[in-house]
Design a protein around this motif. Structure first.
Motif, PDB file in Angstrom:
ATOM      1  N   LYS A 177       2.618  -0.216  20.818  1.00  0.00           N
ATOM      2  CA  LYS A 177       2.953   1.082  21.389  1.00  0.00           C
ATOM      3  C   LYS A 177       2.089   2.114  20.679  1.00  0.00           C
ATOM      4  N   GLU A 178       1.046   2.531  21.353  1.00  0.00           N
ATOM      5  CA  GLU A 178       0.064   3.425  20.751  1.00  0.00           C
ATOM      6  C   GLU A 178       0.678   4.698  20.190  1.00  0.00           C
ATOM      7  N   ASP A 179       1.682   5.245  20.885  1.00  0.00           N
ATOM      8  CA  ASP A 179       2.263   6.504  20.423  1.00  0.00           C
ATOM      9  C   ASP A 179       2.968   6.352  19.074  1.00  0.00           C
ATOM     10  N   ASN A 180       3.508   5.183  18.774  1.00  0.00           N
ATOM     11  CA  ASN A 180       4.197   4.953  17.501  1.00  0.00           C
ATOM     12  C   ASN A 180       3.290   4.377  16.423  1.00  0.00           C
ATOM     13  N   HIS A 181       2.228   3.764  16.829  1.00  0.00           N
ATOM     14  CA  HIS A 181       1.359   3.019  15.910  1.00  0.00           C
ATOM     15  C   HIS A 181       0.846   3.883  14.755  1.00  0.00           C
ATOM     16  N   HIS A 182       0.275   5.008  15.064  1.00  0.00           N
ATOM     17  CA  HIS A 182      -0.307   5.874  14.031  1.00  0.00           C
ATOM     18  C   HIS A 182       0.771   6.378  13.068  1.00  0.00           C
ATOM     19  N   GLU A 183       1.895   6.804  13.600  1.00  0.00           N
ATOM     20  CA  GLU A 183       2.984   7.336  12.773  1.00  0.00           C
ATOM     21  C   GLU A 183       3.538   6.260  11.826  1.00  0.00           C
ATOM     22  N   ILE A 184       3.726   5.064  12.316  1.00  0.00           N
ATOM     23  CA  ILE A 184       4.245   3.969  11.488  1.00  0.00           C
ATOM     24  C   ILE A 184       3.264   3.612  10.383  1.00  0.00           C
ATOM     25  N   ARG A 185       1.982   3.563  10.694  1.00  0.00           N
ATOM     26  CA  ARG A 185       0.968   3.257   9.672  1.00  0.00           C
ATOM     27  C   ARG A 185       0.967   4.295   8.557  1.00  0.00           C
ATOM     28  N   ILE A 186       1.096   5.545   8.917  1.00  0.00           N
ATOM     29  CA  ILE A 186       1.138   6.603   7.905  1.00  0.00           C
ATOM     30  C   ILE A 186       2.357   6.428   7.003  1.00  0.00           C
ATOM     31  N   LYS A 187       3.524   6.191   7.595  1.00  0.00           N
ATOM     32  CA  LYS A 187       4.751   6.009   6.810  1.00  0.00           C
ATOM     33  C   LYS A 187       4.636   4.793   5.889  1.00  0.00           C
ATOM     34  N   LEU A 188       4.097   3.706   6.394  1.00  0.00           N
ATOM     35  CA  LEU A 188       3.936   2.505   5.565  1.00  0.00           C
ATOM     36  C   LEU A 188       2.991   2.757   4.397  1.00  0.00           C
ATOM     37  N   ASN A 189       1.886   3.414   4.666  1.00  0.00           N
ATOM     38  CA  ASN A 189       0.924   3.691   3.597  1.00  0.00           C
ATOM     39  C   ASN A 189       1.495   4.608   2.523  1.00  0.00           C
ATOM     40  N   LEU A 190       2.400   5.503   2.902  1.00  0.00           N
ATOM     41  CA  LEU A 190       3.001   6.411   1.930  1.00  0.00           C
ATOM     42  C   LEU A 190       4.043   5.715   1.057  1.00  0.00           C
ATOM     43  N   ARG A 191       4.747   4.732   1.617  1.00  0.00           N
ATOM     44  CA  ARG A 191       5.880   4.126   0.911  1.00  0.00           C
ATOM     45  C   ARG A 191       5.635   2.716   0.390  1.00  0.00           C
ATOM     46  N   VAL A 192       4.696   2.016   0.964  1.00  0.00           N
ATOM     47  CA  VAL A 192       4.489   0.615   0.622  1.00  0.00           C
ATOM     48  C   VAL A 192       3.025   0.382   0.281  1.00  0.00           C
ATOM     49  N   SER A 193       2.775  -0.336  -0.776  1.00  0.00           N
ATOM     50  CA  SER A 193       1.388  -0.654  -1.125  1.00  0.00           C
ATOM     51  C   SER A 193       1.151  -2.163  -1.050  1.00  0.00           C
ATOM     52  N   GLY A 194       1.864  -2.816  -0.158  1.00  0.00           N
ATOM     53  CA  GLY A 194       1.761  -4.267  -0.027  1.00  0.00           C
ATOM     54  C   GLY A 194       0.364  -4.751   0.286  1.00  0.00           C
ATOM     55  N   HIS A 195      -0.356  -4.011   1.120  1.00  0.00           N
ATOM     56  CA  HIS A 195      -1.715  -4.421   1.468  1.00  0.00           C
ATOM     57  C   HIS A 195      -2.634  -4.382   0.255  1.00  0.00           C
ATOM     58  N   GLU A 196      -2.322  -3.545  -0.722  1.00  0.00           N
ATOM     59  CA  GLU A 196      -3.146  -3.441  -1.923  1.00  0.00           C
ATOM     60  C   GLU A 196      -2.747  -4.447  -2.993  1.00  0.00           C
ATOM     61  N   LYS A 197      -1.461  -4.832  -3.011  1.00  0.00           N
ATOM     62  CA  LYS A 197      -0.963  -5.666  -4.099  1.00  0.00           C
ATOM     63  C   LYS A 197      -0.605  -7.095  -3.693  1.00  0.00           C
ATOM     64  N   ALA A 198      -0.743  -7.428  -2.435  1.00  0.00           N
ATOM     65  CA  ALA A 198      -0.359  -8.759  -1.976  1.00  0.00           C
ATOM     66  C   ALA A 198      -1.270  -9.845  -2.534  1.00  0.00           C
ATOM     67  N   ILE A 199      -2.497  -9.491  -2.844  1.00  0.00           N
ATOM     68  CA  ILE A 199      -3.465 -10.437  -3.390  1.00  0.00           C
ATOM     69  C   ILE A 199      -3.927  -9.920  -4.742  1.00  0.00           C
ATOM     70  N   LEU A 200      -3.851 -10.783  -5.767  1.00  0.00           N
ATOM     71  CA  LEU A 200      -4.333 -10.381  -7.091  1.00  0.00           C
ATOM     72  C   LEU A 200      -5.848 -10.305  -7.052  1.00  0.00           C
ATOM     73  N   THR A 201      -6.370  -9.161  -7.448  1.00  0.00           N
ATOM     74  CA  THR A 201      -7.822  -8.973  -7.506  1.00  0.00           C
ATOM     75  C   THR A 201      -8.195  -8.364  -8.852  1.00  0.00           C
ATOM     76  N   GLN A 202      -9.464  -8.411  -9.171  1.00  0.00           N
ATOM     77  CA  GLN A 202      -9.935  -7.761 -10.388  1.00  0.00           C
ATOM     78  C   GLN A 202      -9.758  -6.252 -10.285  1.00  0.00           C
ATOM     79  N   GLU A 203      -9.743  -5.757  -9.075  1.00  0.00           N
ATOM     80  CA  GLU A 203      -9.606  -4.329  -8.832  1.00  0.00           C
ATOM     81  C   GLU A 203      -8.190  -3.822  -9.127  1.00  0.00           C
ATOM     82  N   ASN A 204      -7.158  -4.632  -8.762  1.00  0.00           N
ATOM     83  CA  ASN A 204      -5.778  -4.157  -8.903  1.00  0.00           C
ATOM     84  C   ASN A 204      -4.982  -4.804 -10.039  1.00  0.00           C
ATOM     85  N   THR A 205      -5.568  -5.772 -10.743  1.00  0.00           N
ATOM     86  CA  THR A 205      -4.837  -6.482 -11.795  1.00  0.00           C
ATOM     87  C   THR A 205      -5.734  -6.693 -13.008  1.00  0.00           C
ATOM     88  N   PRO A 206      -5.894  -5.685 -13.845  1.00  0.00           N
ATOM     89  CA  PRO A 206      -6.785  -5.816 -15.003  1.00  0.00           C
ATOM     90  C   PRO A 206      -6.228  -6.741 -16.083  1.00  0.00           C
TER      91      PRO A 206
END
Length: 111
Positions: free
Chosen positions: A12-41
């Motif tokens: 649903k295009e009308d909801n898609h952008h709004e949901i992505r913004i809310k997720l990015n503000l509250r959840v960082s799962g996309h950044e922390k789901a995989i251990l990387t040298q960038e996010n896990t020193p």
């Protein structure tokens, strides 16, 4: 017998952008789901099980095995499958449906 749950998903295009913004503000799962040298020193700790009881400290010998950056950052997929562990999938007849997904998320956090 396990029942297969399947429902066609329609974006649903009308909801898609709004949901992505809310997720990015509250959840960082996309950044922390995989251990990387960038996010896990080296020296940092991460939770190693679903019960949050066991943490592991990153040592220099482990750090070199981590990906430098998350390979999935800034990517969008048109289909995904969210699956449990192998026991749940046994005799489910979901193999072809899972294999047809562009991205598969496997949830398997035993205690």
């Amino acid at each position: 017998m396990l029942k297969t749950y399947f429902q066609s998903w329609k974006k649903k295009e009308d909801n898609h952008h709004e949901i992505r913004i809310k997720l990015n503000l509250r959840v960082s799962g996309h950044e922390k789901a995989i251990l990387t040298q960038e996010n896990t020193p080296v020296g940092s700790k991460f939770i190693a099980d679903g019960d949050r009881k066991r943490t592991i400290e990153v040592k220099s010998e482990h750090f070199g095995t981590f990906l430098k950056v998350n390979p999935f950052a800034n990517k969008t997929y048109s289909s995904c499958a969210v699956v449990g562990n192998a026991g749940i999938l046994a005799n489910s007849s979901c193999g072809k449906m899972i294999d047809s997904a562009e991205y598969v998320i496997r949830c398997n956090l035993p205690p």
